[in-house]
Design an enzyme around this catalytic site. Structure first.
Site, mmCIF file in Angstrom:
data_model
loop_
_atom_site.group_PDB
_atom_site.id
_atom_site.type_symbol
_atom_site.label_atom_id
_atom_site.label_comp_id
_atom_site.label_asym_id
_atom_site.label_seq_id
_atom_site.Cartn_x
_atom_site.Cartn_y
_atom_site.Cartn_z
ATOM 1 N N ASP A 328 0.888 -1.045 0.158
ATOM 2 C CA ASP A 328 -0.329 -0.049 0.074
ATOM 3 C C ASP A 328 1.229 1.306 0.277
ATOM 4 O O ASP A 328 1.990 1.085 0.395
ATOM 5 C CB ASP A 328 -1.298 0.059 1.119
ATOM 6 C CG ASP A 328 -1.414 1.431 1.217
ATOM 7 O OD1 ASP A 328 -2.334 1.393 -0.294
ATOM 8 O OD2 ASP A 328 -1.573 1.578 2.842
ATOM 9 N N ASP A 521 -1.058 -0.801 6.860
ATOM 10 C CA ASP A 521 -1.729 -0.138 7.726
ATOM 11 C C ASP A 521 -2.621 0.188 8.200
ATOM 12 O O ASP A 521 -3.350 0.038 8.782
ATOM 13 C CB ASP A 521 -0.793 1.341 7.869
ATOM 14 C CG ASP A 521 -1.114 2.023 6.968
ATOM 15 O OD1 ASP A 521 -1.402 3.337 7.801
ATOM 16 O OD2 ASP A 521 -1.311 2.583 5.465
ATOM 17 N N ASP A 525 -7.195 -1.906 4.393
ATOM 18 C CA ASP A 525 -6.092 -2.885 4.200
ATOM 19 C C ASP A 525 -5.665 -4.242 4.255
ATOM 20 O O ASP A 525 -5.878 -5.189 3.875
ATOM 21 C CB ASP A 525 -4.823 -2.178 4.434
ATOM 22 C CG ASP A 525 -4.449 -0.993 3.920
ATOM 23 O OD1 ASP A 525 -4.200 -0.634 2.327
ATOM 24 O OD2 ASP A 525 -3.559 -0.328 4.108
#
Length: 628
Positions: A328, A521, A525
């Protein structure tokens, strides 16, 4: 050393002293037999009891049964031959117990190492009542309570600093010795040690939901998730042990019968029974059964020491096979903190333009608004702002000190019919119009983490074939970040469902033996972390949902820890495979030697206890990860 280990050590020393003393005492017959039984029962009574219990519960084939049959058989042979040589039988039991004590000490030591590293459980929390500090159980502290942490004390519960400035020792969480400075308004996680000033903290979580509780739960439950290697060893032992017992029985019976019936020779029952008993001692699978779980346990401990929490040995094994790492962007490769990086085509002073923007955006809690407020750096007087109109997807129109201010994107400028100057910088562009006239634009962008580029390079060096970034950000921003960091692929403007779809596509494209790790995080996600072969969460600033869904948690949000975690896992797996090959290889050689009468009980002792000790020593190496 525990009481149990001390007691066993006393038994070992006592039995060894008596055995040595008996060697020099010239006694024979029944008295010699009775005297030698004393050290035998001192050192072996628990093994005999466990073997008897196993037979009673119909769980016969284990190492206790093998030891009991082998040593009782050796004593019976000595009585049958009238040789009076009981030393071998007692020595086998003695050295077996030495090996058991050694592995117990090694496991205890590795557990203590992990306990010391994770010595973060707070004993109390300080609450100020009537001007005095009162120590209470952290479980009793409610969300929103104000706690006081003095220098030298542990932070008991997650919260926000209300008052005070200090440095925190985060080594128990992150493995890093560098202290972290905190001040008013900073978020703070439990498990750190307050080093300098007194801190007043408003708690944001209950103790059971705090970082410290979740970490301890992860470590305590890590051993319950077994790897394929551990499952293999368990299945192997269940098949192997009865197989060698049958083989030993065949070795004791078939050759004498063949000699007697087919060849017409003396049966030599005592010779072949002795070989069968030696065969049993050699065959004991202690080295495998003990060293493989210990290797994984030590690997998890070593990773914890480095600030990497692995939730089970199965994840450690999967991590070692990682060849694709998908990231990410925000909060993972970037800091997730937006900053003003430029002011262009300004018709006013920079400070004045930022002041207008910060006041116009003062009613918003959006990260962009907060970044403008930080750039302004002064307290905001909300009474100066009136007639606020927030236009979704466009920006804000407001009056500041009676002056009309528009702050937003190009859509807002088009909506207001104001000509603007496009910006070629990468980031979020806030166009400003004052009194209906274009006044310039402010560039706001996320900041790449200091070690992110180094982390991508380290992954390539660790054997990762492909690095990919998935983000909901614009293509322009995503491409710029990917180019700066040296990522192989980038996919932008993705919703959470789009990230899952992209990960599923990557999973289908890769070879089956290669594993894909996703690093994230945010709460958005969590679905992708669950879908990947292995999910890695940023633990310090990551959301609870991400940490819950992940298989591995990085305690200091440093992306460099990803390559370190992979190297730790690969070292652990190398040790596991070394122990499997070494233990099985030596066993097979010694079993063959025992069957042909070349190996005696002393060789059997080495094949059992010696191999176990060497394998345990090798397993302990997994704890040492500093230089990886």
């Amino acid at each position: 050393m525990s009481k149990k280990q001390k007691k066993m050590l006393v038994r070992i020393i006592t039995a060894a002293v008596i055995l040595i003393a008996l060697y020099f005492i010239p006694v024979t017959g029944i008295l010699r037999f009775a005297l030698y039984l004393i050290p035998y029962f001192i050192i072996g009574y628990d093994i005999l009891l466990k073997a008897a219990k196993g037979i009673k519960n119909r769980q016969i084939f284990d190492e206790n049964f093998l030891m009991a049959v082998a040593t009782i058989g050796a004593i019976a042979l000595a009585v049958y031959d009238q040789s009076g040589d009981y030393t071998e039988a007692i020595a086998v039991m003695l050295f077996y117990q030495v090996g058991e004590w050694f592995q117990s000490y090694a496991v205890g030591k590795s557990r203590r190492n992990i306990s010391d590293l994770m010595d973060i459980r707070p004993d109390y929390a300080n609450i100020e009542r009537d001007g005095k500090l009162e120590k209470v159980d952290p479980d009793e502290v409610e969300i929103g309570s104000v706690i006081v942490v003095q220098p030298g004390e542990k932070i008991p519960i997650d919260g926000v600093v209300m008052e005070g400035v200090s440095s925190l020792n985060t080594s128990a969480l992150t493995g890093e010795s560098l202290p972290r400075d905190v001040k008013d308004g900073d978020e703070i996680i439990s498990g750190c040690i307050n080093m300098t000033g007194v801190l007043k903290i408003r708690t944001t979580k209950e103790f059971g939901e705090s970082t410290v509780s979740k970490i301890l739960d992860l470590v305590e439950n890590a051993s319950s998730r077994k790897s394929k290697s551990e499952d293999f060893i368990s299945k192997f032992a269940r098949i192997y042990t009865p197989a060698v017992c049958i083989a030993a029985l065949a070795l004791a019976i078939l050759p004498p019968l063949v000699r007697m019936i087919v060849l017409g020779l003396t049966a030599q029952w005592h010779v072949w029974i002795y070989r069968a008993l030696t065969f049993l001692v050699i065959s004991c699978p202690c080295a495998l059964v003990i060293s493989i779980p210990l290797s994984f346990f030590a690997g998890i401990g070593g990773a914890s020491k480095a600030g990497v929490l692995v939730k089970g040995s199965n994840y450690l094994e999967t991590l070692s096979q990682t060849k694709i790492v998908v990231f990410d962007k925000t909060g993972t490769l970037t800091q997730g903190v937006f900053e003003v990086n430029g002011i262009h085509h300004n018709e006013l002073e920079n400070e004045k333009l930022v002041e207008y923007a910060a006041l116009a955006e003062s009613a918003s809690s959006h990260p962009i608004s907060k970044s403008l407020q930080r750039a302004y750096g002064k307290p905001l007087d909300r009474s100066r702002v009136t007639d606020i109109q927030e236009i979704s997807g466009n920006g804000v129109i407001a009056k500041v000190d009676g002056v009309e201010v528009a702050a937003g994107n190009d859509k807002l400028m088009n909506r207001l019919g104001i000509s603007y100057i496009p910006c070629h910088s990468v980031g979020t562009i806030i166009h400003m119009a004052i009194r209906g006239q274009y006044a310039g634009h402010i560039v706001i962008s996320d900041v790449i983490k200091p070690r992110a580029q180094e982390a991508i390079h380290a992954l390539k060096e660790a054997g990762v074939k492909k690095t990919v970034m998935l983000t909901g950000d614009t293509r322009k921003v995503a491409d710029q970040v990917a180019k700066t960091l040296g990522l192989d692929e980038v996919y932008s403007e993705l919703l959470p469902a789009g990230k899952v779809e992209k990960v599923e596509t990557l999973l289908k494209q890769k070879p089956e033996k290669e594993k894909l790790a996703f690093v994230g995080d945010g709460i958005n996600d969590a679905p992708v972390l669950s879908r990947a072969d292995i999910g890695i969460a940023m633990g310090a600033m990551g959301s609870d949902a991400a940490i819950e869904a992940a298989d591995v948690v990085l305690m200091d949000d440093d992306p460099m820890k990803i390559s370190k975690a992979i190297r730790i896992s690969r070292k652990c797996l190398r040790i596991v495979y070394q122990n499997i090959v070494f233990a099985i290889g030596i066993k097979l050689i010694c079993l063959a030697l025992g069957a042909f009468g070349i190996a005696n009980m002393w060789v059997a002792i080495f094949a059992d206890v010696g191999v176990m000790i060497l394998a345990v020593l090798n397993a302990i190496r997994a704890l040492f990860v500093k230089n990886l």
